[in-house]
Motif scaffolding. Structure first.
Motif, PDB file in Angstrom:
ATOM      1  N   VAL A  43     -28.293  15.579  -3.189  1.00  0.00           N
ATOM      2  CA  VAL A  43     -28.395  14.298  -2.477  1.00  0.00           C
ATOM      3  C   VAL A  43     -29.698  13.594  -2.856  1.00  0.00           C
ATOM      4  O   VAL A  43     -30.757  14.212  -2.937  1.00  0.00           O
ATOM      5  N   ALA A  44     -29.600  12.290  -3.128  1.00  0.00           N
ATOM      6  CA  ALA A  44     -30.776  11.453  -3.415  1.00  0.00           C
ATOM      7  C   ALA A  44     -30.626  10.187  -2.582  1.00  0.00           C
ATOM      8  O   ALA A  44     -29.502   9.714  -2.368  1.00  0.00           O
ATOM      9  N   PHE A  45     -31.747   9.666  -2.115  1.00  0.00           N
ATOM     10  CA  PHE A  45     -31.690   8.561  -1.152  1.00  0.00           C
ATOM     11  C   PHE A  45     -32.299   7.278  -1.698  1.00  0.00           C
ATOM     12  O   PHE A  45     -33.298   7.304  -2.428  1.00  0.00           O
ATOM     13  N   THR A  46     -31.686   6.168  -1.263  1.00  0.00           N
ATOM     14  CA  THR A  46     -32.093   4.823  -1.661  1.00  0.00           C
ATOM     15  C   THR A  46     -32.445   4.046  -0.388  1.00  0.00           C
ATOM     16  O   THR A  46     -31.823   4.258   0.650  1.00  0.00           O
ATOM     17  N   LEU A  47     -33.435   3.157  -0.476  1.00  0.00           N
ATOM     18  CA  LEU A  47     -33.682   2.240   0.644  1.00  0.00           C
ATOM     19  C   LEU A  47     -32.902   0.965   0.337  1.00  0.00           C
ATOM     20  O   LEU A  47     -33.211   0.258  -0.636  1.00  0.00           O
ATOM     21  N   ALA A  65     -36.653  10.576  -1.345  1.00  0.00           N
ATOM     22  CA  ALA A  65     -36.719  11.834  -0.589  1.00  0.00           C
ATOM     23  C   ALA A  65     -38.111  12.449  -0.700  1.00  0.00           C
ATOM     24  O   ALA A  65     -38.760  12.347  -1.741  1.00  0.00           O
ATOM     25  N   ASP A  66     -38.553  13.085   0.378  1.00  0.00           N
ATOM     26  CA  ASP A  66     -39.864  13.753   0.360  1.00  0.00           C
ATOM     27  C   ASP A  66     -39.835  14.997  -0.531  1.00  0.00           C
ATOM     28  O   ASP A  66     -40.860  15.406  -1.063  1.00  0.00           O
ATOM     29  N   ALA A  98     -32.880  18.062  -3.273  1.00  0.00           N
ATOM     30  CA  ALA A  98     -32.170  18.552  -2.088  1.00  0.00           C
ATOM     31  C   ALA A  98     -30.667  18.627  -2.358  1.00  0.00           C
ATOM     32  O   ALA A  98     -30.121  17.856  -3.149  1.00  0.00           O
ATOM     33  N   VAL A  99     -30.046  19.573  -1.696  1.00  0.00           N
ATOM     34  CA  VAL A  99     -28.605  19.804  -1.853  1.00  0.00           C
ATOM     35  C   VAL A  99     -28.000  19.915  -0.461  1.00  0.00           C
ATOM     36  O   VAL A  99     -28.597  20.536   0.422  1.00  0.00           O
ATOM     37  N   THR A 100     -26.844  19.292  -0.252  1.00  0.00           N
ATOM     38  CA  THR A 100     -26.151  19.456   1.029  1.00  0.00           C
ATOM     39  C   THR A 100     -24.888  20.278   0.803  1.00  0.00           C
ATOM     40  O   THR A 100     -24.183  20.097  -0.192  1.00  0.00           O
ATOM     41  N   ARG A 101     -24.679  21.201   1.719  1.00  0.00           N
ATOM     42  CA  ARG A 101     -23.469  22.038   1.679  1.00  0.00           C
ATOM     43  C   ARG A 101     -22.439  21.447   2.638  1.00  0.00           C
ATOM     44  O   ARG A 101     -22.737  21.251   3.820  1.00  0.00           O
ATOM     45  N   PHE A 102     -21.281  21.127   2.117  1.00  0.00           N
ATOM     46  CA  PHE A 102     -20.173  20.609   2.923  1.00  0.00           C
ATOM     47  C   PHE A 102     -19.107  21.690   3.025  1.00  0.00           C
ATOM     48  O   PHE A 102     -19.018  22.563   2.166  1.00  0.00           O
TER      49      PHE A 102
END
Ligand SMILES: O=C(O)C(=O)C[C@]1(C(=O)O)C=C[C@@H](O)C=C1
Length: 315
Positions: free
Chosen positions: A94-98, A176-177, A181-185
């Motif tokens: 996961v990577a985040f955008t503003l 992201a700080d 990061a990885v999310t498990r679904f």
């Protein structure tokens, strides 16, 4: 599809929506778009409810993130209500955008929303770049992006794809700080035929232990004495009983493996309650530990035959 009960009709999937969530991306990474239909649901409870009611065959929800930990609504949603089982796990970086409406600058941002897990993973960046803006929780990252498009907030922390989907501009990417990061679904269905053992499986369960000295140790011992490695343990309050906890456990192996089956049967004896949450292929890119010879199926089978002989007087 691996991990799904055999079905004659296309699988109907639900996922934590709206369109543009990481959950949708995780579903797409695991299941070809040609394979069945997919509909977004507004929250994790709504996704699980759609599976329970039979509106859909399977639902994809976030379980835990490598930086921020477990997703409480998913844990509680699986522990309570009619039983559901996990048939697959899916890992997604996961990577985040503003994301903002076109024309908005950083200085214009007075309000910001996202899923609490996304806010937690970008807290330092937000504090440094948007001091004084109190982040607000949304039911998903894409839900926050849709709300920005609708003018409810000035900015959302979301996936780049959600910014595009809702006609927003990315003011900053990769905020992201902690990178990587990885999310498990997990993909859940109503109870039914379990996925076949693959030799590299995980089993999930929830155990409620009574409030007594050594209760948790009793649970752990049942795994340890059978040579079963745990991959995760988390506790959640039971909520309707003060200071009583349930333990969420993931272990290596399939319930069809004798050591795992016997460990779960033992937990059924020593715990107040055990809820089986499924045995499914391990998908985190790791291999289960080698099983010691005295914990292998053959050893259990041979021991059971020996016991039968002894009980029959053929010592
Ligand atoms: O909101 C989303 O896009 C989700 O899929 C949920 C979720 C989560 O619950 O952890 C998934 C991945 C990110 O870590 C942030 C949010």
């Amino acid at each position: 599809m691996p991990g799904m009960p055999p079905s004659t009709s296309p699988t109907r999937f639900a996922y934590l929506g709206p369109e543009g969530t990481f959950a949708e991306a995780a579903l797409s990474s695991a299941v070809a778009t040609s394979e069945g239909t997919r509909t977004p649901r507004p929250s994790v409870p709504a996704t699980l409810a759609a599976v329970r009611s039979g509106d859909v065959d399977a639902g994809l929800v976030p379980m835990e993130n490598s930086v921020e930990g477990s997703v409480p609504t998913t844990m509680d949603g699986l522990a309570d209500g009619d039983p559901l089982i996990i048939t697959r796990e899916v890992f997604l970086p996961v990577a985040f955008t503003l994301a903002v409406r076109p024309g908005t600058t950083l200085a214009d941002v007075r309000s910001l929303a996202s899923h609490p897990h996304a806010l937690a993973q970008t807290g330092r960046w937000l504090e440094a770049n948007l001091p004084g803006v109190a982040p607000l929780p949304a039911s998903s990252t894409a839900g926050a992006a849709a709300a920005v498009a609708a003018g409810e907030f000035d900015a959302a922390v979301c996936a780049a794809i959600a910014a595009q989907r809702y006609g927003l501009d990315a003011l900053a990417d990769d905020i992201a700080d902690h990178a990587g990061a990885v999310t498990r679904f997990v993909l859940v269905t109503q109870p039914g035929p379990l996925p076949e053992p693959t030799g590299n499986d995980k089993t999930s369960l929830v155990a409620v232990v009574t409030d007594r000295t050594g209760a948790l140790l009793d649970v752990l011992r049942e795994f340890a004495v059978r040579g079963i490695s745990l991959t995760r343990i988390e506790s959640r309050p039971l909520r309707d009983r003060l200071w009583v906890y349930s333990f969420f456990l993931d272990c290596e192996g399939h319930i069809a493996d004798r050591r795992v089956g016997e460990a779960l049967a033992a937990l059924h004896r020593v715990c107040e309650d055990v809820r089986f949450l499924g045995s499914y292929p391990r998908d985190d890119g790791r291999e289960n530990r080698a099983v010691e010879p005295d914990s292998a199926d053959d050893a259990f089978a041979e021991a059971a035959e020996w016991l039968t002989r002894v009980r029959a007087g053929r010592v």
